[in-house]
Write an enzyme that holds these catalytic residues in place. Sequence first.
Site, PDB file in Angstrom:
ATOM      1  N   TYR A 153       0.825  -1.204   0.000  1.00 22.90           N
ATOM      2  CA  TYR A 153       0.000   0.000   0.000  1.00 22.90           C
ATOM      3  C   TYR A 153       0.861   1.257   0.000  1.00 22.90           C
ATOM      4  O   TYR A 153       0.662   2.167  -0.812  1.00 22.90           O
ATOM      5  CB  TYR A 153      -0.929  -0.013   1.216  1.00 22.90           C
ATOM      6  CG  TYR A 153      -1.897   1.148   1.255  1.00 22.90           C
ATOM      7  CD1 TYR A 153      -2.982   1.197   0.392  1.00 22.90           C
ATOM      8  CD2 TYR A 153      -1.719   2.197   2.156  1.00 22.90           C
ATOM      9  CE1 TYR A 153      -3.873   2.250   0.416  1.00 22.90           C
ATOM     10  CE2 TYR A 153      -2.602   3.261   2.187  1.00 22.90           C
ATOM     11  CZ  TYR A 153      -3.672   3.288   1.323  1.00 22.90           C
ATOM     12  OH  TYR A 153      -4.541   4.349   1.340  1.00 22.90           O
ATOM     13  N   ALA A 154       1.838   1.309   0.890  1.00 25.00           N
ATOM     14  CA  ALA A 154       2.692   2.494   0.968  1.00 25.00           C
ATOM     15  C   ALA A 154       3.500   2.674  -0.312  1.00 25.00           C
ATOM     16  O   ALA A 154       3.662   3.793  -0.802  1.00 25.00           O
ATOM     17  CB  ALA A 154       3.618   2.391   2.181  1.00 25.00           C
TER      18      ALA A 154
END
Length: 245
Positions: A153-154
């Site tokens: 996600y990051a």
Amino acid sequence: MLKDKNAVVTGGSRGIGRAIVERLCREGASVVFSYAAAKDAAEEVIRTVEAAGGTAHAVRADLAEPGAAELLMEAAEEHLGALDILVNNAALAFTPTPIAETEEAAFERVMAVNTTAVFLTTRYAARQMRDGGRIVNISTLNTVRSAPGIAPYAASKGAVEQLTAVAARELGPRGITVNAVSPGATDTDLLRSTNPPERLEMVAGLTALGRLGQPADIADVVALLAGPDARWITGQTILATGGLA
């Protein structure tokens, strides 16, 4: 402020995306938004917008599927004609998992929706958007406030921020601005489904304003960037976190 403007919002049926659709419509824009599966929620957004005198149209597009981003943009052009505003909001969250235990397929699906689809819609806009347009990408505080277990996600959102910076340089000569907004903890069904109440209470206490963000808080920042008052802001990633950093 956005009268006679045409906008596309990805992931507009719930949460932050829904708030963005409704806010842009209140400002006078005609909006096409995508949804992946929540047809009932998408229809409710349309009813709400139309009851307030606005114009919105929903297009089913699972942005994890090959070709879906292009089909969305083509459908939007059929409904709207010229494009003035693009908001890339759709994203897949990721159940926290250590890198060592993350399946390649899970990583690829997150990147497909959160990064590849943003690139493809931006590419379409770079070719078709009217001069003076606006592109706003939704990122996350997690690109600067890292945590274990959220690598896909990051990473996907970090890529979006770099795409934002490059696109701003490329499209600036046409008066098109490109910015990103990074929400902090925002009170959505997704946030509450992945965090216990005690954690949400703790996070709210860490913000300078002492509460969780609301979808409308983020939509207001997007509306500013989509409008004429933000004409001198481009290539930026703006933290909209209530002071959580």
